[in-house]
Design an enzyme around this catalytic site. Structure first.
Site, PDB file in Angstrom:
ATOM      1  N   LYS A  39       0.806  -1.212   0.000  1.00 13.27           N
ATOM      2  CA  LYS A  39       0.000   0.000   0.000  1.00 13.27           C
ATOM      3  C   LYS A  39       0.843   1.267   0.000  1.00 13.27           C
ATOM      4  CE  LYS A  39      -4.201  -1.707   0.069  1.00 13.27           C
ATOM      5  NZ  LYS A  39      -5.180  -1.450  -1.015  1.00 13.27           N
ATOM      6  N   SER A 261      -2.070 -12.526   3.881  1.00 10.77           N
ATOM      7  CA  SER A 261      -2.462 -12.319   2.489  1.00 10.77           C
ATOM      8  C   SER A 261      -1.419 -12.900   1.540  1.00 10.77           C
ATOM      9  CB  SER A 261      -2.694 -10.837   2.196  1.00 10.77           C
ATOM     10  OG  SER A 261      -1.557 -10.069   2.523  1.00 10.77           O
TER      11      SER A 261
END
Length: 303
Positions: A39, A261
């Site tokens: 991110k 993830s």
């Protein structure tokens, strides 16, 4: 070489050959970005462009809804440029994510866990409507999210693998990674297959309702505005236990300190390789494991 700003450290991550016994999987080491996740690419692009075009001005406050990683990246960017940051996040997020946000100086507003990230997004919008000095990041609808991965992650992957990519696999959180990388790869080779990863029983792409699960960062309980479902070839659902098992495998067999993830992406890659063992698969390792200390990744009996 010296750098003026921590955001200058974002991107250019190594591409690792995971060399699985069942086939070829190559993964961008996004956990090596400065705040520890993929991110950082999105936060750096959105905040720097907003400062340049004047939509983010001194005295304004950055605000966003996040499952954790985007909030941390924005808190880092806000600290680097001197802006206050408010992050809306559901209470099910790990305590480590909350603590990292507070360490970086962000204000944290928690929302009910049963509402998933959708509830945090509603609270964020109410905040933005009541305060004209809020800069709304809107990762779920901001096309600069896609652009960050098109110009960065996708281009880097293509160059790292010399264009030899059969398939790209990505978990769906905001969807920016899939849409940005997928668009770049498809422009280079229209035959590249795009496979989305979502938590079992909580796949928005399959029309599932919001559901609590343990794979933080994906499966936010709604279909983001920037995601085009028709762009994606297929969807693989991964259980919490599969994500944990594969994250542990990455740690113990490859020495990679990554989160769930990453485990989910690897689990999906292993399933794809059963049907297409000759494929060269590209994916990402989205974040580091230190934000999962209080989760089942570390509470697992195998740890």
């Amino acid at each position: 070489m010296t750098l003026e700003n921590v955001l200058n450290c974002v991107g250019g991550t190594p591409c690792l050959n995971l060399a699985l016994s069942s086939g070829h999987v190559f993964a961008k080491a996004e956990f090596m970005n400065p705040s520890g996740s993929i991110k950082d690419r999105v936060a750096a692009r959105i905040i720097e462009l907003a400062i340049q075009n004047g939509s983010l001005r001194p005295g304004m406050r950055i605000a966003e809804a996040s499952s954790g990683n985007m909030g941390i990246s924005l808190a880092m960017a806000g600290a680097a440029y001197g802006y206050r940051v408010t992050i809306y996040m559901c209470e099910s997020a790990s305590i480590e994510r909350r603590n990292i946000l507070r360490l970086l100086g962000a204000e944290l507003v928690l929302t009910p866990p049963e509402q998933s990230v959708g509830g945090a997004l509603e609270a964020l919008m109410a905040d933005a409507e009541s305060d004209p000095d809020v800069f709304l990041v809107n990762q779920f609808g901001n096309k600069e999210n896609i652009a960050a991965h098109y110009n960065g992650t996708g281009k880097e992957l293509w160059e790292d693998m010399d264009g030899d990519i059969d398939c790209f696999i990505s978990g769906i959180g905001s969807g920016g990674t899939m849409m940005g990388v997928g668009t770049y790869l498809r422009e280079k080779n229209p035959e590249v297959r795009l496979i989305a990863v979502e938590p079992q029983g909580a796949a928005a792409l399959l029309g599932h309702k919001p559901k609590q699960h343990g794979i933080e960062g994906i499966g936010d309980g709604f279909l983001p505005e920037i995601v085009d479902p028709d762009f994606i070839d297929s969807i693989i659902e991964v259980t919490d236990s599969q994500a944990v098992e594969n994250a542990l495998a990455l740690a113990r067999r490859k020495g990679l300190f990554v989160g769930m993830s990453s485990g989910a992406n690897l689990a999906a890659a292993a399933l794809v390789l059963k049907d297409y063992p000759e494929w060269k698969i590209a994916t990402t390792l989205p974040d580091r494991a230190e934000r999962y200390f209080s989760t089942q990744l570390f509470l697992n009996k195998a740890v």
